[in-house]
Scaffold this motif. Structure first.
Motif, mmCIF file in Angstrom:
data_model
loop_
_atom_site.group_PDB
_atom_site.id
_atom_site.type_symbol
_atom_site.label_atom_id
_atom_site.label_comp_id
_atom_site.label_asym_id
_atom_site.label_seq_id
_atom_site.Cartn_x
_atom_site.Cartn_y
_atom_site.Cartn_z
ATOM 1 N N SER A 62 -5.656 10.099 4.048
ATOM 2 C CA SER A 62 -6.441 10.845 5.023
ATOM 3 C C SER A 62 -7.938 10.558 4.850
ATOM 4 N N SER A 63 -8.405 10.594 3.606
ATOM 5 C CA SER A 63 -9.818 10.298 3.328
ATOM 6 C C SER A 63 -10.168 8.852 3.682
ATOM 7 N N TYR A 64 -9.253 7.951 3.423
ATOM 8 C CA TYR A 64 -9.436 6.528 3.718
ATOM 9 C C TYR A 64 -9.634 6.327 5.222
ATOM 10 N N LEU A 65 -8.767 6.956 6.016
ATOM 11 C CA LEU A 65 -8.896 6.851 7.475
ATOM 12 C C LEU A 65 -10.206 7.486 7.949
ATOM 13 N N ALA A 66 -10.541 8.651 7.412
ATOM 14 C CA ALA A 66 -11.791 9.320 7.804
ATOM 15 C C ALA A 66 -13.005 8.452 7.460
ATOM 16 N N HIS A 67 -12.959 7.807 6.316
ATOM 17 C CA HIS A 67 -14.063 6.940 5.900
ATOM 18 C C HIS A 67 -14.230 5.771 6.881
ATOM 19 N N ILE B 137 -13.245 5.634 9.975
ATOM 20 C CA ILE B 137 -13.693 6.174 11.267
ATOM 21 C C ILE B 137 -15.209 6.404 11.224
ATOM 22 N N LYS B 138 -15.685 6.930 10.104
ATOM 23 C CA LYS B 138 -17.126 7.165 9.939
ATOM 24 C C LYS B 138 -17.889 5.838 9.944
ATOM 25 N N LEU B 139 -17.337 4.811 9.263
ATOM 26 C CA LEU B 139 -17.971 3.491 9.260
ATOM 27 C C LEU B 139 -18.058 2.912 10.670
ATOM 28 N N ALA B 140 -17.098 3.264 11.510
ATOM 29 C CA ALA B 140 -17.085 2.788 12.893
ATOM 30 C C ALA B 140 -18.044 3.593 13.772
ATOM 31 N N GLY B 141 -18.684 4.606 13.186
ATOM 32 C CA GLY B 141 -19.688 5.363 13.931
ATOM 33 C C GLY B 141 -19.172 6.618 14.598
ATOM 34 N N ARG B 142 -17.997 7.055 14.211
ATOM 35 C CA ARG B 142 -17.432 8.275 14.799
ATOM 36 C C ARG B 142 -17.409 9.381 13.755
ATOM 37 N N SER B 143 -17.636 10.596 14.198
ATOM 38 C CA SER B 143 -17.573 11.725 13.274
ATOM 39 C C SER B 143 -16.509 12.729 13.702
ATOM 40 N N ASP B 144 -15.953 12.527 14.902
ATOM 41 C CA ASP B 144 -14.941 13.462 15.390
ATOM 42 C C ASP B 144 -13.555 13.092 14.852
ATOM 43 N N THR B 145 -12.618 13.993 15.040
ATOM 44 C CA THR B 145 -11.249 13.774 14.592
ATOM 45 C C THR B 145 -10.555 12.813 15.558
ATOM 46 N N LEU B 146 -10.022 11.721 15.011
ATOM 47 C CA LEU B 146 -9.297 10.763 15.852
ATOM 48 C C LEU B 146 -7.806 10.749 15.561
ATOM 49 N N PHE B 147 -7.397 11.278 14.397
ATOM 50 C CA PHE B 147 -5.995 11.298 14.012
ATOM 51 C C PHE B 147 -5.574 12.731 13.712
#
Length: 176
Positions: free
Chosen positions: A106-111, A113-123
């Motif tokens: 979960s943290s890996y995916l969130a990281h 997503i953040k690197l891609a410039g998103r802060s919202d929930t995508l999963f």
């Protein structure tokens, strides 16, 4: 011209030249070069033998460089073969990356997503759980499933990857 026993003709001269260049780097600049070989599980026996020859500097009294062999679990089995026993004996440190836990996935995916410039929930939590379970926590498998799940959500015009998008990804990735 002297030929190293068992070494292909083109490496007979190359190995001492490379060893000298590495030793020079260390002697003249005071730096230890680091050679990183990614996808090392794809190396042939001859290539592994060439690495062994490079590490056979000064009769093991000193090493002119550090070498990191990075690869899939098959690398460990390949190096353990009797034909590469001399290289296996020179390996000072071994590390196998364990699978991620559900929380780490979960943290890996969130990281990412953040690197891609998103802060919202995508999963959704259900989607992450399914991705983790199917991937067995292996980062490359997590990546593949997450990308396919994002594509499935996009195709269905969803703003979040839900469990059905993750299931579509699992079907896509695991179907032969």
């Amino acid at each position: 011209m002297t030929k190293e026993i068992g070494a292909p003709p083109h490496t007979a001269a190359l190995i001492p030249q490379a060893a000298d260049a590495l030793a020079t780097e260390q002697d003249e600049r005071g730096r230890t070069p680091v050679l990183v070989i990614d996808e090392a599980h794809l190396l042939t026996h001859d290539q592994l033998e060439a690495i062994r020859m490079l590490t056979n500097h000064d009769m093991d009294s000193a090493s002119p460089f550090s070498c990191l062999l990075v690869g899939q679990p098959t690398l460990r089995r390949k190096v353990k073969l009797g034909t590469t026993a001399a290289l296996d004996q020179r390996i000072a440190l071994r590390y196998a990356l364990p699978p991620m836990t559900a929380e780490e996935t979960s943290s890996y995916l969130a990281h990412h997503i953040k690197l891609a410039g998103r802060s919202d929930t995508l999963f959704s939590d259900d989607a992450i759980s399914l991705i983790h379970t199917t991937s067995r926590g292996l980062p490359r498998a997590v990546n593949n499933l997450a990308i396919q799940a994002l594509l499935a959500a996009f195709i269905d015009d969803k703003t979040i990857v839900d469990e059905s998008s993750a299931r579509a990804a699992v079907a896509e990735v695991t179907t032969e």
